[in-house]
Every structure is written in C-alpha cells, then in structure tokens.
Write an enzyme that holds these catalytic residues in place. Structure first.
Site, PDB file in Angstrom:
ATOM      1  N   LYS A  11       0.858  -1.230  -0.010  1.00  0.00           N
ATOM      2  CA  LYS A  11       0.130   0.015  -0.015  1.00  0.00           C
ATOM      3  C   LYS A  11       0.949   1.193   0.069  1.00  0.00           C
ATOM      4  O   LYS A  11       1.977   1.199   0.473  1.00  0.00           O
ATOM      5  CB  LYS A  11      -0.884   0.135   1.027  1.00  0.00           C
ATOM      6  CG  LYS A  11      -0.163   0.030   2.548  1.00  0.00           C
ATOM      7  CD  LYS A  11      -0.044   1.394   3.069  1.00  0.00           C
ATOM      8  CE  LYS A  11       0.762   1.417   4.290  1.00  0.00           C
ATOM      9  NZ  LYS A  11       1.595   2.761   4.806  1.00  0.00           N
ATOM     10  N   ASP A 142      -2.436  -2.182  10.808  1.00  0.00           N
ATOM     11  CA  ASP A 142      -2.898  -1.881   9.238  1.00  0.00           C
ATOM     12  C   ASP A 142      -3.159  -3.334   8.535  1.00  0.00           C
ATOM     13  O   ASP A 142      -3.485  -3.335   7.431  1.00  0.00           O
ATOM     14  CB  ASP A 142      -1.426  -1.475   8.355  1.00  0.00           C
ATOM     15  CG  ASP A 142      -1.161  -0.088   8.466  1.00  0.00           C
ATOM     16  OD1 ASP A 142      -1.883   0.658   9.009  1.00  0.00           O
ATOM     17  OD2 ASP A 142      -0.031   0.171   8.207  1.00  0.00           O
TER      18      ASP A 142
HETATM   19  P1  ATP Z   1       4.421  -0.166   7.849  1.00  0.00           P
HETATM   20  O1  ATP Z   1       4.009   0.467   6.245  1.00  0.00           O
HETATM   21  O2  ATP Z   1       3.291  -1.144   8.248  1.00  0.00           O
HETATM   22  O3  ATP Z   1       5.012   0.705   8.831  1.00  0.00           O
HETATM   23  P2  ATP Z   1       6.768  -1.166   6.794  1.00  0.00           P
HETATM   24  O4  ATP Z   1       6.956  -1.321   4.978  1.00  0.00           O
HETATM   25  O5  ATP Z   1       7.671   0.090   7.357  1.00  0.00           O
HETATM   26  O6  ATP Z   1       5.579  -1.368   7.326  1.00  0.00           O
HETATM   27  P3  ATP Z   1       7.825  -3.789   7.174  1.00  0.00           P
HETATM   28  O7  ATP Z   1       8.334  -4.064   5.615  1.00  0.00           O
HETATM   29  O8  ATP Z   1       6.480  -4.471   7.232  1.00  0.00           O
HETATM   30  O9  ATP Z   1       7.717  -2.309   7.453  1.00  0.00           O
HETATM   31  O10 ATP Z   1       9.028  -4.483   8.067  1.00  0.00           O
HETATM   32  C1  ATP Z   1       9.320  -3.805   9.403  1.00  0.00           C
HETATM   33  C2  ATP Z   1      10.191  -4.764  10.178  1.00  0.00           C
HETATM   34  O11 ATP Z   1       9.328  -5.770  10.502  1.00  0.00           O
HETATM   35  C3  ATP Z   1      11.169  -5.700   9.222  1.00  0.00           C
HETATM   36  O12 ATP Z   1      12.557  -4.815   9.381  1.00  0.00           O
HETATM   37  C4  ATP Z   1      11.292  -6.786   9.520  1.00  0.00           C
HETATM   38  O13 ATP Z   1      12.470  -7.084  10.558  1.00  0.00           O
HETATM   39  C5  ATP Z   1      10.089  -7.306  10.518  1.00  0.00           C
HETATM   40  N1  ATP Z   1       9.119  -8.189   9.607  1.00  0.00           N
HETATM   41  C6  ATP Z   1       8.407  -8.809  10.268  1.00  0.00           C
HETATM   42  N2  ATP Z   1       7.763  -9.676   9.411  1.00  0.00           N
HETATM   43  C7  ATP Z   1       7.981  -9.313   8.255  1.00  0.00           C
HETATM   44  C8  ATP Z   1       7.433  -9.567   6.998  1.00  0.00           C
HETATM   45  N3  ATP Z   1       6.742 -10.815   6.757  1.00  0.00           N
HETATM   46  N4  ATP Z   1       7.843  -8.962   6.113  1.00  0.00           N
HETATM   47  C9  ATP Z   1       8.780  -8.034   6.301  1.00  0.00           C
HETATM   48  N5  ATP Z   1       9.379  -7.521   7.262  1.00  0.00           N
HETATM   49  C10 ATP Z   1       8.888  -8.274   8.327  1.00  0.00           C
END
Ligand code: ATP
Length: 291
Positions: A11, A142
């Site tokens: 998203k 989310d």
């Molecule tokens: P958001 O937009 O919800 O803040 P994000 O894109 O900033 O999410 P994610 O890619 O979800 O962040 O990853 C944040 C951290 O979560 C990563 O550094 C990782 O260690 C951990 N993590 C746990 N499960 C997952 C997963 N399935 N995919 C990616 N990261 C994961």
C-alpha cells in the site's frame, strides 16, 4: 486442497494525518490507503508435521526478514492455529519478497493479511471478513486494511475502515531510498502542537470521489514527513526530482522512506523512473499505475 499461493499487495498512503496521541501511547490517525501493484508471493502448504515453519527467498531485503515467531506471517498463522487447533496441524509458508522492507508500504502487514485469507481457504474455516479483520488487528493496526485492500479511509489506530472510490487513473513512480526508517522512531519524534499544519484528508477524499486528479495531487499530504524528511534529506531530493520530471506531486508513504510520484503522462513517468534509478538515490524503483 493441499497448497495455495497468494499475492500480498503493498500500500501507499495518498494522505496521512495524525490527530492525537492517545493516553495508551497509540496514535489516532486519519489516512487514505491505496493498494499498489507491487506484491509479495506467499505459498502455503499443509503438512502432517505439526507446527508453523517459514522460509524466505533470496530477493533484495529478504536477509532482514526473520523466520521465527517475530515474523508477522508467523503471528497471523499462530492466531489461526490457536483458534482452530482441531483443524490446523502443520503448515509450511514460503515468502518471495518484492515489496521493499521497512519502507512504509505495509510489507509485513500485507503478508499477515494474506496469511489470514490463505489459511481460511486452505483449511476451509469459513471465517467471515469481519472476524478475520478482528483477528488481523491483533497482529497490527494496518492488517485489517490489508485484508480488504483497495482504496479506503482509515481512522482510529488504523482499524476503522471506510472503503471509497478508486482514485483517477495515473502513472505512479515508487522509489525506496537505501535507508531504513523505524516507524517507532518517527512516531516518537512527531511533535503535535497547536501550530502543527495538518494535511486536509477530507478534501483529499473529496477530490478522489470527484475523480479530480489535479486536486488529488495538490491535496496529498503526510504529517510524518515532518520527522522523516528532516532526518533524511534524500527523501526530499527524490520528491523534487519527480516533480521536476513532470510529476503532479510526490509524497512520502507511511513513516517512509518510500516516495511516490503521480504522473499524467506515461513518458514523463518513464523518464522519472530512469532518472531516479540513474541518480543512485534509490535502488528499488517501480513504475506502475493507479485507478
Ligand atoms: P508499515 O508501512 O506497516 O510501517 P513497513 O513497510 O515500514 O511497514 P515492514 O516491511 O513491514 O515495514 O518491515 C518492518 C520490520 O518488520 C522489518 O524490518 C522486519 O524485521 C519485520 N518483519 C516481520 N515480518 C515481516 C514480513 N513478513 N515482511 C517484512 N518484514 C517483516
């Protein structure tokens, strides 16, 4: 059925406002969420060996992804298994990552959402969407949105969702700079005072509903830029580059550092895509469409 494969889409936030910090530490938000065509691929296989096992591929960012109980996929699978122990014995889940990690694109949340949806089908649990979303919020604010996807107004801590019309058609360039931003850091450093200028999410929603691309681009705003852009000027550099290359506007998604630019012309979007790639400011760059 013994195996199922799901695409878990990322998203972006066309708008993100933080209304207030609640007494329990959570933040009340008002956001416009939008699914984009960048997706992880998850394969779920039933197993006669009890337990939940996760494996990840070798694409960019995979080395940062845990395969233990801290993975959001594991958390979702555990909730399903604990709720239906008589129906779920063992499961193997393989993740091929395409969504940039720690990027503000809900990569982990959408993987968790895909896990709820896939296990519901694979084990024929027949759980309704409302119930799945209630289970989802236990993994992350989310996750309920990622279960429904599309375009939605998101309120509360992110779990109060109102689907809205899809935005007008446009080209989208998405770029993730090579920095990792902690969502926790961004929220902890967000200053909410009487002087805070908030993005106008109601006007943004109205522009989308009226199919007015120009107005939509003009009203896009993300309050978290006040923290992340200050710390990482490269975000602003990419935004400026996209606008100079013909973008109607460019914005950071979520807590960052991913930037997306809105383009009317395919040619401009292609030029911007190549320019951002060539600049070295971002390695993971995508060209896609909205609407
Ligand atoms: P958001 O937009 O919800 O803040 P994000 O894109 O900033 O999410 P994610 O890619 O979800 O962040 O990853 C944040 C951290 O979560 C990563 O550094 C990782 O260690 C951990 N993590 C746990 N499960 C997952 C997963 N399935 N995919 C990616 N990261 C994961």
């Amino acid at each position: 059925m013994e195996q199922i494969t799901k695409q878990a889409k990322a998203k972006i936030n066309l708008g993100l406002d933080v209304i207030r910090r609640r007494a329990d530490g959570y933040h009340e938000v008002k956001m416009i969420m939008q699914t984009v065509e960048i997706a992880d691929t998850l394969t779920f296989s039933k197993s006669s060996i009890p337990g939940i096992r996760i494996s990840v591929g070798e694409s960019a960012g995979c080395e940062q992804i845990p395969t233990d109980e801290s993975n959001l996929i594991y958390k979702a699978a555990k909730i399903m298994k604990d709720t239906y122990p008589e129906k779920i014995d063992g499961i193997d889940i393989h993740l091929e990552k395409k969504i940039p990690v720690a990027a503000g694109m809900a990569g982990g949340s959408t993987d968790a959402a895909a896990t709820f949806l896939a296990m519901n089908e694979l084990f024929e649990l027949q759980i309704g969407m409302d119930e799945l979303m209630k289970m989802g919020v236990r993994v992350g604010a989310d996750v309920p949105y990622c279960i429904i996807g599309g375009t939605a107004l998101s309120e509360g801590i992110g779990e109060i969702l109102t689907p809205i019309e899809k935005p007008p058609f446009c080209y989208l360039v998405i770029a993730k700079p090579e920095i990792n931003v902690s969502t926790k850091y961004v929220y902890e450093n967000l200053k909410l005072t009487e002087q805070t200028i908030h993005p106008d999410i109601d006007s943004l929603k109205e522009a989308i509903q009226k199919n007015d691309l120009k107005k939509m681009a003009e009203t896009m705003g993300n309050l978290l830029e006040t923290v992340t852009v200050e710390k990482y000027p490269v975000i602003d550099e990419i935004k400026k580059m996209m606008i100079q290359m013909g973008g109607l506007n460019a914005l950071m998604s979520g807590s960052g550092p991913t930037v997306f630019g809105i383009f009317v012309n395919q040619g401009d979007a292609e030029k911007a895509y190549h320019a951002v790639r060539g600049s070295g400011k971002a390695k993971q760059v995508f060209l896609t469409t909205l609407g």
